[in-house]
Design an enzyme around this catalytic site. Structure first.
Site, short mmCIF file in Angstrom:
data_model
loop_
_atom_site.label_atom_id
_atom_site.label_comp_id
_atom_site.label_asym_id
_atom_site.label_seq_id
_atom_site.Cartn_x
_atom_site.Cartn_y
_atom_site.Cartn_z
N GLY A 59 -2.83 -6.62 5.65
CA GLY A 59 -2.34 -7.03 4.34
C GLY A 59 -0.83 -6.98 4.32
O GLY A 59 -0.21 -6.22 5.07
N GLN A 64 7.54 -6.50 0.61
CA GLN A 64 7.75 -5.93 1.95
C GLN A 64 8.66 -6.79 2.80
O GLN A 64 9.21 -6.32 3.80
CB GLN A 64 6.41 -5.74 2.67
CG GLN A 64 5.54 -4.64 2.05
CD GLN A 64 4.25 -4.49 2.81
OE1 GLN A 64 3.28 -5.18 2.54
NE2 GLN A 64 4.24 -3.59 3.78
N CYS A 107 0.67 1.53 6.52
CA CYS A 107 1.46 0.47 5.88
C CYS A 107 2.46 -0.07 6.89
O CYS A 107 3.10 0.71 7.60
CB CYS A 107 2.18 1.05 4.66
SG CYS A 107 3.21 -0.14 3.79
N LEU A 108 2.59 -1.40 6.94
CA LEU A 108 3.54 -1.99 7.89
C LEU A 108 4.98 -1.57 7.58
O LEU A 108 5.84 -1.65 8.45
CB LEU A 108 3.42 -3.52 7.87
CG LEU A 108 2.10 -4.09 8.41
CD1 LEU A 108 2.10 -5.61 8.31
CD2 LEU A 108 1.86 -3.66 9.86
N HIS A 149 -3.85 -1.44 -2.39
CA HIS A 149 -2.64 -1.01 -1.67
C HIS A 149 -1.54 -2.08 -1.79
O HIS A 149 -0.39 -1.77 -2.13
CB HIS A 149 -3.00 -0.75 -0.20
CG HIS A 149 -1.83 -0.48 0.69
ND1 HIS A 149 -1.69 0.70 1.38
CD2 HIS A 149 -0.76 -1.25 1.04
CE1 HIS A 149 -0.56 0.65 2.08
NE2 HIS A 149 0.01 -0.51 1.90
N GLU A 150 -1.92 -3.33 -1.54
CA GLU A 150 -0.92 -4.41 -1.58
C GLU A 150 -0.42 -4.64 -3.00
O GLU A 150 0.77 -4.91 -3.22
CB GLU A 150 -1.49 -5.70 -1.00
CG GLU A 150 -1.92 -5.62 0.47
CD GLU A 150 -0.85 -5.06 1.39
OE1 GLU A 150 0.36 -5.22 1.11
OE2 GLU A 150 -1.23 -4.44 2.40
N HIS A 153 2.43 -2.51 -4.05
CA HIS A 153 3.74 -2.98 -3.60
C HIS A 153 4.41 -3.88 -4.65
O HIS A 153 5.63 -3.90 -4.77
CB HIS A 153 3.63 -3.78 -2.30
CG HIS A 153 3.47 -2.94 -1.06
ND1 HIS A 153 4.41 -2.02 -0.67
CD2 HIS A 153 2.50 -2.90 -0.12
CE1 HIS A 153 4.02 -1.45 0.47
NE2 HIS A 153 2.85 -1.97 0.81
ZN LIG Z 1 1.83 -1.35 2.48
#
Ligand SMILES: [Zn+2]
Length: 188
Positions: A59, A64, A107-108, A149-150, A153
Site C-alpha cells: 500500500g 508518502q 510502513c514504507l 493504515h493508508e 496517512h
Molecule cells: Zn504507511
C-alpha cells in the site's frame, strides 16, 4: 473490473517517485480532496503503484511521496499478476466493525520497523475509482488493515502513533535510526 491503469508488478531501478520517511514534515500534513479524477490523477496513481511495487509494499498513500492529495493505492497480492490493484480516491470509511484485532504493521516510510497495532477487523469504505466512479467495498483481514493504515496517512497519522507497546516502539525506532520524537501518539 478492468482498470484504466496497467502497471507491471516489477522492481524498477529508478522508481518515478521518492518515498519520504518518518520525521519528514510532508507525512504530517493532511491531504486535500481530489475535485476531479483526470489524467493527471491517473498518472499519479500509476507512478505510485510503480513506486510501491519497486519497494515491495502492499500500500502507498500520496502524502508518502509528498503529494497532499486523498489518493491511496493498495495491492495485497503484489506477486500475483492476476490481482488488480485498488486505487482509492477520496476514501471514507463508513462502517467500522466493533471487533478489533491486533496485527503487526510496517510502513514504507519507516523501513525495518514492524510493530503490533490494534484496529477494527472489518470496514466498509466508499471512494472514487480511477474512472471517477463512486464505489463501496467491504473489507476484512489484510485488506481492511492496509486501507486503514493508508487512510491514516491522509490525515498525517503514522502507524507508530497507534502502537501501545512503548518499550518495543522506542527500541525498534532506535535500532533503525528514527527519532522517538517523531511519534505523535493518537488517543483511540
Ligand atoms: Zn504507511
Amino acid at each position: 473490473m478492468t482498470s484504466l491503469i496497467t502497471v507491471e508488478k516489477e522492481k524498477l531501478e529508478n522508481p518515478p517517485l521518492d518515498i519520504h520517511f518518518l520525521g519528514d514534515r510532508a507525512l504530517r500534513q493532511p491531504a486535500k480532496r481530489i475535485a476531479k479524477v483526470d489524467d493527471s490523477i491517473r498518472k499519479l496513481a500509476k507512478e505510485m503503484l510503480q513506486t510501491m511495487y519497486s519497494s515491495q509494499g502492499i500500500g502507498l498513500a500520496a502524502p508518502q511521496v509528498a503529494i497532499q492529495k486523498q489518493l491511496i493505492v493498495v495491492d495485497c497480492e503484489p506477486d500475483n499478476p492476476a490481482n488488480s490493484p485498488l486505487i482509492l480516491i477520496n476514501p471514507k470509511i463508513t462502517v467500522f466493525s466493533k471487533e478489533l484485532c491486533v496485527v503487526e504493521e510496517g510502513c514504507l516510510s519507516i523501513p525495518g520497523v514492524y510493530l503490533d497495532v490494534t484496529r477494527p477487523k472489518a470496514i466498509e469504505v466508499s471512494f472514487k475509482d480511477e474512472q471517477g466512479k463512486p464505489r463501496k467495498i467491504q473489507a476484512t483481514e489484510l485488506l481492511a488493515r492496509v486501507i486503514q493504515h493508508e487512510m491514516d496517512h491522509l490525515n498525517g497519522v503514522m502507524f507508530v502513533d497507534r502502537v501501545d507497546n512503548d518499550l518495543a516502539l522506542t527500541e525498534q525506532l532506535q535500532k533503525k535510526g528514527f527519532s522517538r520524537g517523531a511519534v505523535k501518539p493518537v488517543k483511540s
